[in-house]
Motif scaffolding. Structure first.
Motif, mmCIF file in Angstrom:
data_model
loop_
_atom_site.group_PDB
_atom_site.id
_atom_site.type_symbol
_atom_site.label_atom_id
_atom_site.label_comp_id
_atom_site.label_asym_id
_atom_site.label_seq_id
_atom_site.Cartn_x
_atom_site.Cartn_y
_atom_site.Cartn_z
ATOM 1 N N GLY A 29 12.595 56.403 81.881
ATOM 2 C CA GLY A 29 11.657 57.517 81.805
ATOM 3 C C GLY A 29 10.678 57.564 82.967
ATOM 4 N N VAL A 30 10.839 56.708 83.956
ATOM 5 C CA VAL A 30 9.971 56.758 85.134
ATOM 6 C C VAL A 30 10.641 57.572 86.220
ATOM 7 N N GLY A 31 9.854 57.997 87.191
ATOM 8 C CA GLY A 31 10.389 58.778 88.295
ATOM 9 C C GLY A 31 10.936 57.892 89.401
ATOM 10 N N ARG A 32 11.648 58.524 90.319
ATOM 11 C CA ARG A 32 12.273 57.817 91.435
ATOM 12 C C ARG A 32 11.249 57.053 92.262
ATOM 13 N N THR A 33 10.166 57.719 92.648
ATOM 14 C CA THR A 33 9.147 57.076 93.479
ATOM 15 C C THR A 33 8.512 55.906 92.749
ATOM 16 N N THR A 34 8.238 56.072 91.461
ATOM 17 C CA THR A 34 7.649 54.989 90.673
ATOM 18 C C THR A 34 8.589 53.794 90.627
ATOM 19 N N TRP A 35 9.876 54.028 90.368
ATOM 20 C CA TRP A 35 10.831 52.919 90.291
ATOM 21 C C TRP A 35 10.904 52.189 91.630
ATOM 22 N N LEU A 36 11.019 52.936 92.713
ATOM 23 C CA LEU A 36 11.138 52.316 94.032
ATOM 24 C C LEU A 36 9.857 51.583 94.423
ATOM 25 N N LEU A 38 7.918 50.052 92.172
ATOM 26 C CA LEU A 38 8.023 48.822 91.377
ATOM 27 C C LEU A 38 8.931 47.804 92.069
ATOM 28 N N VAL A 39 10.016 48.283 92.655
ATOM 29 C CA VAL A 39 10.934 47.400 93.387
ATOM 30 C C VAL A 39 10.217 46.801 94.594
ATOM 31 N N SER A 40 9.516 47.639 95.362
ATOM 32 C CA SER A 40 8.850 47.147 96.576
ATOM 33 C C SER A 40 7.726 46.166 96.254
ATOM 34 N N ARG A 41 7.094 46.312 95.096
ATOM 35 C CA ARG A 41 6.031 45.383 94.666
ATOM 36 C C ARG A 41 6.593 44.102 94.048
ATOM 37 N N GLY A 42 7.873 44.070 93.807
ATOM 38 C CA GLY A 42 8.492 42.897 93.199
ATOM 39 C C GLY A 42 8.375 42.866 91.685
ATOM 40 N N GLU A 43 7.957 43.967 91.070
ATOM 41 C CA GLU A 43 7.835 44.032 89.614
ATOM 42 C C GLU A 43 9.200 44.230 88.951
ATOM 43 N N VAL A 44 10.157 44.666 89.734
ATOM 44 C CA VAL A 44 11.533 44.866 89.295
ATOM 45 C C VAL A 44 12.415 44.246 90.369
ATOM 46 N N GLY A 45 13.539 43.691 89.971
ATOM 47 C CA GLY A 45 14.429 43.057 90.933
ATOM 48 C C GLY A 45 14.945 44.022 91.992
ATOM 49 N N ARG A 46 15.257 43.472 93.150
ATOM 50 C CA ARG A 46 15.834 44.263 94.224
ATOM 51 C C ARG A 46 17.248 44.695 93.848
ATOM 52 N N PRO A 47 17.684 45.807 94.364
ATOM 53 C CA PRO A 47 19.026 46.279 94.018
ATOM 54 C C PRO A 47 20.116 45.423 94.651
ATOM 55 N N ILE A 48 21.280 45.521 94.056
ATOM 56 C CA ILE A 48 22.492 44.910 94.592
ATOM 57 C C ILE A 48 23.217 46.029 95.324
ATOM 58 N N LYS A 49 23.667 45.754 96.526
ATOM 59 C CA LYS A 49 24.403 46.761 97.276
ATOM 60 C C LYS A 49 25.887 46.641 96.959
ATOM 61 N N VAL A 50 26.484 47.731 96.552
ATOM 62 C CA VAL A 50 27.926 47.824 96.323
ATOM 63 C C VAL A 50 28.387 48.989 97.198
ATOM 64 N N GLY A 51 28.922 48.635 98.356
ATOM 65 C CA GLY A 51 29.219 49.677 99.334
ATOM 66 C C GLY A 51 27.903 50.272 99.792
ATOM 67 N N ARG A 52 27.786 51.574 99.705
ATOM 68 C CA ARG A 52 26.531 52.239 100.064
ATOM 69 C C ARG A 52 25.605 52.419 98.864
ATOM 70 N N ALA A 53 26.120 52.155 97.684
ATOM 71 C CA ALA A 53 25.342 52.366 96.460
ATOM 72 C C ALA A 53 24.410 51.188 96.186
#
Length: 77
Positions: A29-36, A38-53
């Motif tokens: 229920g959060v927005g794209r900017t909010t999620w990203l 959270l990722v940059s602050r380390g509150e959520v894990g960094r993404p795993i890259k699968v190809g370009r995704a």
């Protein structure tokens, strides 16, 4: 890695799915900017890259949701 007993694939296999950003935004229920943010602050894990995704394990997303629920309710009841 230990073998998974027969019939035990249900919930644990589902929790290990990899989710893309639109799925995460729908689930949390959060927005794209909010999620990203959270990722940059380390509150959520960094993404795993699968190809370009960029994907996140569903278990980590659900752990984030549980932590937010617990924090908003002051921890244990």
């Amino acid at each position: 890695m230990q073998p998974v007993p027969d019939g035990a694939h249900g919930a644990s296999a589902q929790a290990d799915r990899l989710l893309r950003l639109p799925q995460i935004l729908d689930l949390t229920g959060v927005g794209r900017t909010t999620w990203l943010t959270l990722v940059s602050r380390g509150e959520v894990g960094r993404p795993i890259k699968v190809g370009r995704a960029s994907v996140w394990p569903e278990s980590e997303v659900r752990a984030f949701i549980r932590s937010r629920i617990e924090a908003s309710r002051g921890g244990a009841r």
